[in-house]
Write a protein that holds these residues in place. Sequence first.
Motif, mmCIF file in Angstrom:
data_model
loop_
_atom_site.group_PDB
_atom_site.id
_atom_site.type_symbol
_atom_site.label_atom_id
_atom_site.label_comp_id
_atom_site.label_asym_id
_atom_site.label_seq_id
_atom_site.Cartn_x
_atom_site.Cartn_y
_atom_site.Cartn_z
ATOM 1 N N THR A 214 0.841 -1.206 0.000
ATOM 2 C CA THR A 214 0.000 0.000 0.000
ATOM 3 C C THR A 214 0.866 1.243 0.000
ATOM 4 O O THR A 214 0.570 2.218 -0.691
ATOM 5 C CB THR A 214 -0.904 0.007 1.245
ATOM 6 O OG1 THR A 214 -1.459 -1.288 1.408
ATOM 7 C CG2 THR A 214 -2.007 1.025 1.113
ATOM 8 N N THR A 215 1.941 1.219 0.784
ATOM 9 C CA THR A 215 2.866 2.351 0.808
ATOM 10 C C THR A 215 3.399 2.611 -0.590
ATOM 11 O O THR A 215 3.445 3.742 -1.056
ATOM 12 C CB THR A 215 4.042 2.063 1.760
ATOM 13 O OG1 THR A 215 3.531 1.808 3.049
ATOM 14 C CG2 THR A 215 5.004 3.235 1.816
ATOM 15 N N THR A 218 0.492 4.042 -2.838
ATOM 16 C CA THR A 218 -0.101 5.334 -2.479
ATOM 17 C C THR A 218 0.933 6.438 -2.288
ATOM 18 O O THR A 218 0.582 7.608 -2.346
ATOM 19 C CB THR A 218 -0.920 5.216 -1.175
ATOM 20 O OG1 THR A 218 -0.083 4.684 -0.155
ATOM 21 C CG2 THR A 218 -2.130 4.349 -1.357
ATOM 22 N N VAL A 219 2.185 6.080 -2.031
ATOM 23 C CA VAL A 219 3.190 7.117 -1.769
ATOM 24 C C VAL A 219 4.296 7.104 -2.826
ATOM 25 O O VAL A 219 4.559 8.115 -3.477
ATOM 26 C CB VAL A 219 3.797 6.943 -0.351
ATOM 27 C CG1 VAL A 219 4.890 7.971 -0.117
ATOM 28 C CG2 VAL A 219 2.705 7.074 0.699
ATOM 29 N N PRO A 222 2.842 7.400 -6.900
ATOM 30 C CA PRO A 222 2.399 8.744 -7.324
ATOM 31 C C PRO A 222 3.539 9.762 -7.351
ATOM 32 O O PRO A 222 3.569 10.625 -8.224
ATOM 33 C CB PRO A 222 1.366 9.139 -6.258
ATOM 34 C CG PRO A 222 0.973 7.880 -5.592
ATOM 35 C CD PRO A 222 2.105 6.930 -5.716
ATOM 36 N N GLN A 223 4.457 9.628 -6.404
ATOM 37 C CA GLN A 223 5.540 10.615 -6.374
ATOM 38 C C GLN A 223 6.552 10.391 -7.477
ATOM 39 O O GLN A 223 7.344 11.270 -7.777
ATOM 40 C CB GLN A 223 6.235 10.591 -5.002
ATOM 41 C CG GLN A 223 5.383 11.208 -3.924
ATOM 42 C CD GLN A 223 6.184 11.556 -2.684
ATOM 43 O OE1 GLN A 223 7.243 12.137 -2.748
ATOM 44 N NE2 GLN A 223 5.658 11.187 -1.529
#
Lengths: 301, 381
Positions: A214-215, A218-219, A222-223
Amino acid sequence: MSARGLAGLRRAWSGRALVVAVPLLWLGLFFALPFLVVAKISLSELAIAMPPYLPLAEWADGALSIVLNFGNYLFLLSDGLYVAAYLESLKIAAISTLFTLLIGYPMAYVIAMARPDRRNLLLMLVVLPFWTSFLLRVYAWIGFLKSNGIINNALMALGLTDAPLQLIQTDIAVYIGITYTYLPFMILPLYANLSRLDRSHLEAAADLGARPLTTFLTVTLPQSAGGIVAGCMLVFIPAVGEFVIPALLGGPDTLMIGRVLWDEFFSNRDWPVASAVAVVMLLVLIGPILLLRRAQAREES
Amino acid sequence: MTELSTATTPAVPPWADPEAQPFLRLDGVSKSFGGFEAVRGVTLDIYRGELFCLLGGSGCGKSTLLRMLAGFETPSAGRVLIDGEDQAGRAPHDRPTNMMFQSYALFPHMSVEKNIAYGLKRDGLPRAEIAARVADILALVQMTPFARRKPDQLSGGQRQRVALARALVKRPKLLLLDEPLGALDRKLREETQFELKKIQAEVGITFVVVTHDQEEAMTLSSRIGVMNAGEIVQVGTPHEIYEQPHSRFVANFIGSVNCIEGRVTGREGGHLRIACPDLGAEVTVESGFEAGAGEKVALALRPEKIAMGRTARPGFENMVTGRVEEVAYMGNLTIFQLRTDGGARLRVTQSNTTRTDADVPRIGENVQLQWTGAAGFVLGA
């Protein structure tokens, strides 16, 4: 505004103009001018002459006659071969880009997360193939993929297959060749992006209850969107016009626009049609380039 | 240096109550990196509702200790128990703790409200409840108007509030704060200290704060654990840490102190008599310090506890004469460097209670320095 301020402004202006003028001159001389020449040829008519096309403008009997021949473009549209070649090129480039992304992202991630003293070594290994000739590296793949090549011999020795697989002269060979050749162009921008990723963001996500996957979704992902777009464009755009790889590894039915261009130019000596093919290819590629620019602008804002 | 007392403080604080159960228990926790022991055998009990500060210089192991509570580091030895549960083998995403990072670690690609909702989404809460809790916490930290901004459109103080809200919104059993005010400028830091205390009292969550700023620790904490070289050297209320430090390290780390070497000459009831050759006098100090006659000790005196005047005044057990060597005017107070007849260098501070400086001793002047028996404390040699 005072006179001195005005003079200072003018000086600053001329400095800035100089900085902009150099790349502008470069682009003008080596991109815009040749492109205009190609565009001009694409609008002329084929002729058995030196050069093998008729001039656009003629001065005869006190009259200037300009003949713009759009027939070459209409010919591209009417003959299904060209449309098919464009679509095939886009397809092969897109699939190869996807492969480089799937292989390059994990590699870039591992390099970016490696100990700082190991990163340079790993990056050097990525760039190392560039130290040998591009042509040699593609030739080397023939040795791997041909009927009695390394891969088929290994498969037969292991008893996985009785007869050699047809690998060379297929689309698969072209995918492999493009993916292999362009992989560093995917890895480098992704690495540049991922190495800037703040590790405390990953810790914060974990702390807030996100599992590692999930990290990532979601992190991290996208970055790194900017790096993904940049890497994909760096692979996709040259891959569309690729000539050497499909010529060496592809089969007779691997119809990429680079080969069509080559054939028109050198085999048929039809410079006008070849030029039209080149102009249309550029127009086709402007789409993705604009998309890239939009994505970059959005990331900056 | 201020110590705020909250209205909710019970008559007997939990750490003084032998019946009280600790909420967070560290039992011989150590951590080594390679051959370096960052944290050594820390044993510590923290009680529910406390605002506990781990105070120490850089590299003292306080951040490593905090990261072990969050689960980012695994202890090399010892146990961490939160609310009675051993945290061994539990990943950060599986712990009842949340952390506010020193860098805030706000996700730059998400708006303020998305940042705050992130943890609640991971818990799979219904959308309506997430929205309600985000709205509540935004109101608590007074950031409601900025809900749709991205972190890079916020000031440092606003980012600090968002980071606090993001960590608080999950209602953790334990909130870990790594230098929560470190990135703010001085003025804002002072205001935020009180606000943080207020919010903590409001939500009733146990806070463990890491800081290197002694003033911040004094202002915020219910209790302070002073760390040095990976060990907790003293645990106590801000008052205890300041007025009854157990060691020279603690005495020097928090505030400034005059340490005067001497030998015990005798005991009279609750008072110890110490001969200090540097002062050229024998002093009396109220102390339970166990020391036999002839033992080397040090008298520790805070600069503000020494009274200074041109003439001696009654009511002080101890007096020496000193010469003013340096004067530093700080606005609210003035710092004097003095040398006593015996050769000791003393630092004395005086509150500037009036706007004139007519009475202030000048450089080179001789003054009487006096203090009571209860002003100082005794430290071992």
